[in-house]
Write a protein that holds these residues in place. Sequence first.
Motif, PDB file in Angstrom:
ATOM      1  N   ALA A 116       0.817  -1.213   0.000  1.00 45.77           N
ATOM      2  CA  ALA A 116       0.000   0.000   0.000  1.00 45.77           C
ATOM      3  C   ALA A 116       0.852   1.266   0.000  1.00 45.77           C
ATOM      4  O   ALA A 116       0.540   2.239  -0.701  1.00 45.77           O
ATOM      5  CB  ALA A 116      -0.924   0.001   1.215  1.00 45.77           C
ATOM      6  N   LEU A 117       1.942   1.267   0.785  1.00 38.36           N
ATOM      7  CA  LEU A 117       2.770   2.465   0.885  1.00 38.36           C
ATOM      8  C   LEU A 117       3.593   2.689  -0.381  1.00 38.36           C
ATOM      9  O   LEU A 117       3.989   3.816  -0.677  1.00 38.36           O
ATOM     10  CB  LEU A 117       3.685   2.382   2.113  1.00 38.36           C
ATOM     11  CG  LEU A 117       4.268   3.716   2.598  1.00 38.36           C
ATOM     12  CD1 LEU A 117       3.154   4.677   2.987  1.00 38.36           C
ATOM     13  CD2 LEU A 117       5.202   3.499   3.778  1.00 38.36           C
ATOM     14  N   GLN A 118       3.833   1.628  -1.129  1.00 35.78           N
ATOM     15  CA  GLN A 118       4.580   1.755  -2.382  1.00 35.78           C
ATOM     16  C   GLN A 118       3.789   2.531  -3.422  1.00 35.78           C
ATOM     17  O   GLN A 118       4.364   3.124  -4.334  1.00 35.78           O
ATOM     18  CB  GLN A 118       4.922   0.369  -2.937  1.00 35.78           C
ATOM     19  CG  GLN A 118       6.081  -0.307  -2.239  1.00 35.78           C
ATOM     20  CD  GLN A 118       6.382  -1.672  -2.833  1.00 35.78           C
ATOM     21  OE1 GLN A 118       5.471  -2.463  -3.068  1.00 35.78           O
ATOM     22  NE2 GLN A 118       7.644  -1.955  -3.070  1.00 35.78           N
ATOM     23  N   LYS A 119       2.487   2.518  -3.273  1.00 35.73           N
ATOM     24  CA  LYS A 119       1.618   3.198  -4.237  1.00 35.73           C
ATOM     25  C   LYS A 119       1.296   4.603  -3.736  1.00 35.73           C
ATOM     26  O   LYS A 119       1.159   4.836  -2.551  1.00 35.73           O
ATOM     27  CB  LYS A 119       0.319   2.415  -4.418  1.00 35.73           C
ATOM     28  CG  LYS A 119       0.519   0.978  -4.870  1.00 35.73           C
ATOM     29  CD  LYS A 119      -0.801   0.226  -4.865  1.00 35.73           C
ATOM     30  CE  LYS A 119      -0.603  -1.222  -5.278  1.00 35.73           C
ATOM     31  NZ  LYS A 119      -1.870  -2.007  -5.210  1.00 35.73           N
ATOM     32  N   GLY A 120       1.161   5.532  -4.636  1.00 37.20           N
ATOM     33  CA  GLY A 120       0.713   6.867  -4.266  1.00 37.20           C
ATOM     34  C   GLY A 120       1.738   7.686  -3.511  1.00 37.20           C
ATOM     35  O   GLY A 120       2.941   7.438  -3.555  1.00 37.20           O
ATOM     36  N   THR A 121       1.237   8.667  -2.757  1.00 36.68           N
ATOM     37  CA  THR A 121       2.119   9.628  -2.095  1.00 36.68           C
ATOM     38  C   THR A 121       2.035   9.575  -0.572  1.00 36.68           C
ATOM     39  O   THR A 121       2.561  10.460   0.109  1.00 36.68           O
ATOM     40  CB  THR A 121       1.762  11.059  -2.542  1.00 36.68           C
ATOM     41  OG1 THR A 121       0.375  11.317  -2.213  1.00 36.68           O
ATOM     42  CG2 THR A 121       1.975  11.233  -4.037  1.00 36.68           C
ATOM     43  N   ALA A 122       1.411   8.575  -0.024  1.00 31.55           N
ATOM     44  CA  ALA A 122       1.297   8.459   1.436  1.00 31.55           C
ATOM     45  C   ALA A 122       2.671   8.257   2.059  1.00 31.55           C
ATOM     46  O   ALA A 122       3.580   7.694   1.444  1.00 31.55           O
ATOM     47  CB  ALA A 122       0.378   7.304   1.805  1.00 31.55           C
ATOM     48  N   VAL A 123       2.822   8.720   3.309  1.00 31.65           N
ATOM     49  CA  VAL A 123       4.086   8.546   4.026  1.00 31.65           C
ATOM     50  C   VAL A 123       3.908   7.667   5.267  1.00 31.65           C
ATOM     51  O   VAL A 123       4.887   7.290   5.904  1.00 31.65           O
ATOM     52  CB  VAL A 123       4.698   9.904   4.435  1.00 31.65           C
ATOM     53  CG1 VAL A 123       5.072  10.715   3.200  1.00 31.65           C
ATOM     54  CG2 VAL A 123       3.760  10.688   5.342  1.00 31.65           C
ATOM     55  N   ILE A 124       2.660   7.362   5.603  1.00 31.93           N
ATOM     56  CA  ILE A 124       2.367   6.486   6.729  1.00 31.93           C
ATOM     57  C   ILE A 124       1.279   5.501   6.312  1.00 31.93           C
ATOM     58  O   ILE A 124       0.260   5.902   5.751  1.00 31.93           O
ATOM     59  CB  ILE A 124       1.874   7.269   7.964  1.00 31.93           C
ATOM     60  CG1 ILE A 124       2.910   8.298   8.418  1.00 31.93           C
ATOM     61  CG2 ILE A 124       1.539   6.308   9.116  1.00 31.93           C
ATOM     62  CD1 ILE A 124       2.419   9.202   9.541  1.00 31.93           C
ATOM     63  N   THR A 141      10.776   6.835   4.986  1.00 37.51           N
ATOM     64  CA  THR A 141      11.942   7.551   5.520  1.00 37.51           C
ATOM     65  C   THR A 141      12.047   8.969   4.953  1.00 37.51           C
ATOM     66  O   THR A 141      12.949   9.715   5.333  1.00 37.51           O
ATOM     67  CB  THR A 141      13.247   6.787   5.228  1.00 37.51           C
ATOM     68  OG1 THR A 141      13.342   6.525   3.820  1.00 37.51           O
ATOM     69  CG2 THR A 141      13.294   5.484   5.996  1.00 37.51           C
ATOM     70  N   THR A 142      11.119   9.357   4.077  1.00 36.86           N
ATOM     71  CA  THR A 142      11.099  10.745   3.607  1.00 36.86           C
ATOM     72  C   THR A 142      10.743  11.697   4.743  1.00 36.86           C
ATOM     73  O   THR A 142      10.984  12.898   4.638  1.00 36.86           O
ATOM     74  CB  THR A 142      10.094  10.931   2.448  1.00 36.86           C
ATOM     75  OG1 THR A 142       8.787  10.565   2.905  1.00 36.86           O
ATOM     76  CG2 THR A 142      10.479  10.088   1.244  1.00 36.86           C
ATOM     77  N   ILE A 143      10.178  11.150   5.842  1.00 33.77           N
ATOM     78  CA  ILE A 143       9.866  11.983   7.003  1.00 33.77           C
ATOM     79  C   ILE A 143      10.782  11.622   8.183  1.00 33.77           C
ATOM     80  O   ILE A 143      10.416  11.794   9.346  1.00 33.77           O
ATOM     81  CB  ILE A 143       8.379  11.870   7.405  1.00 33.77           C
ATOM     82  CG1 ILE A 143       8.017  10.417   7.772  1.00 33.77           C
ATOM     83  CG2 ILE A 143       7.490  12.374   6.296  1.00 33.77           C
ATOM     84  CD1 ILE A 143       6.638  10.282   8.422  1.00 33.77           C
ATOM     85  N   MET A 144      11.970  11.165   7.863  1.00 38.15           N
ATOM     86  CA  MET A 144      12.902  10.711   8.897  1.00 38.15           C
ATOM     87  C   MET A 144      13.233  11.803   9.919  1.00 38.15           C
ATOM     88  O   MET A 144      13.324  11.539  11.125  1.00 38.15           O
ATOM     89  CB  MET A 144      14.193  10.180   8.277  1.00 38.15           C
ATOM     90  CG  MET A 144      15.213   9.659   9.287  1.00 38.15           C
ATOM     91  SD  MET A 144      14.605   8.241  10.244  1.00 38.15           S
ATOM     92  CE  MET A 144      15.073   6.886   9.147  1.00 38.15           C
ATOM     93  N   ASP A 145      13.397  13.040   9.475  1.00 38.38           N
ATOM     94  CA  ASP A 145      13.719  14.123  10.414  1.00 38.38           C
ATOM     95  C   ASP A 145      12.629  14.264  11.470  1.00 38.38           C
ATOM     96  O   ASP A 145      12.913  14.466  12.656  1.00 38.38           O
ATOM     97  CB  ASP A 145      13.915  15.448   9.673  1.00 38.38           C
ATOM     98  CG  ASP A 145      15.214  15.488   8.882  1.00 38.38           C
ATOM     99  OD1 ASP A 145      16.088  14.631   9.135  1.00 38.38           O
ATOM    100  OD2 ASP A 145      15.355  16.362   8.008  1.00 38.38           O
ATOM    101  N   ASP A 146      11.380  14.163  11.032  1.00 37.52           N
ATOM    102  CA  ASP A 146      10.268  14.252  11.972  1.00 37.52           C
ATOM    103  C   ASP A 146      10.217  13.023  12.875  1.00 37.52           C
ATOM    104  O   ASP A 146       9.880  13.121  14.063  1.00 37.52           O
ATOM    105  CB  ASP A 146       8.935  14.394  11.225  1.00 37.52           C
ATOM    106  CG  ASP A 146       8.751  15.790  10.641  1.00 37.52           C
ATOM    107  OD1 ASP A 146       9.072  16.771  11.330  1.00 37.52           O
ATOM    108  OD2 ASP A 146       8.283  15.898   9.501  1.00 37.52           O
ATOM    109  N   LEU A 147      10.546  11.874  12.330  1.00 39.15           N
ATOM    110  CA  LEU A 147      10.546  10.643  13.115  1.00 39.15           C
ATOM    111  C   LEU A 147      11.588  10.728  14.235  1.00 39.15           C
ATOM    112  O   LEU A 147      11.330  10.350  15.378  1.00 39.15           O
ATOM    113  CB  LEU A 147      10.861   9.438  12.217  1.00 39.15           C
ATOM    114  CG  LEU A 147       9.713   8.895  11.376  1.00 39.15           C
ATOM    115  CD1 LEU A 147      10.243   7.893  10.349  1.00 39.15           C
ATOM    116  CD2 LEU A 147       8.683   8.218  12.269  1.00 39.15           C
ATOM    117  N   LEU A 148      12.745  11.238  13.909  1.00 40.11           N
ATOM    118  CA  LEU A 148      13.824  11.335  14.893  1.00 40.11           C
ATOM    119  C   LEU A 148      13.535  12.377  15.976  1.00 40.11           C
ATOM    120  O   LEU A 148      14.175  12.378  17.020  1.00 40.11           O
ATOM    121  CB  LEU A 148      15.141  11.675  14.193  1.00 40.11           C
ATOM    122  CG  LEU A 148      15.742  10.565  13.329  1.00 40.11           C
ATOM    123  CD1 LEU A 148      16.928  11.088  12.528  1.00 40.11           C
ATOM    124  CD2 LEU A 148      16.172   9.388  14.199  1.00 40.11           C
TER     125      LEU A 148
END
Length: 198
Positions: A116-124, A141-148
């Motif tokens: 599901a995450l491979q498709k579209g533009t979702a990040v979660i 991991t495109t939101i890695m800075d926020d995750l950290l």
Amino acid sequence: MRVSAILLAAGRSSRMGCQKGLLPWHGKTLFEHQIQELKNANLSEIIVVTGHDAIIYSRMAKHFPIISIYNHNYLEGKCSSIVAGLLSVDKQTEMVLIVAVDQPTDARIILQLIEALQKGTAVIAVPLYDGKRGHPLLLSTTIMDDLLAIKEETKGLRHLFQKYDNQVIEVPISNSLIHLNINTPEDYQKALKHYQYK
């Protein structure tokens, strides 16, 4: 597609009265079950984050092709363990799966989240059963800075769900396992009756 898993096993299991990861589950310990399901999903790497009773988990981890790390700050809460795991993931990783040792999962659920995450533009990607979200969670991991930057004081991962509300994909799962949390002896006995032989 490189997907790393972070298995959280640092807690004290105070409500259970014993280490939850050592509880019998499907002929193994719950810890071993989780690792096996992660392996069955053919992930790029599995990182186990330990804290309380780290020696026990580290010894068990030696029997599997996984990375075991110790979170010195585990008493600060789950966020500290997630961050410790994130700091250890391969730099080429594109997705990170967050799974707790006391939340039994299934490789088929993980694979559905990845697809599901491979498709579209979702990040979660979050699993959905009977209209209710569950676990595990898969994050880009495109939101890695926020995750950290997650902290207990700012609601941890919940803050990310709010920030990226329009980039969260709910993945329908035909398995109520995504709602199971084993926190107390009563939870465990109910789970055994409902799931152990299915």
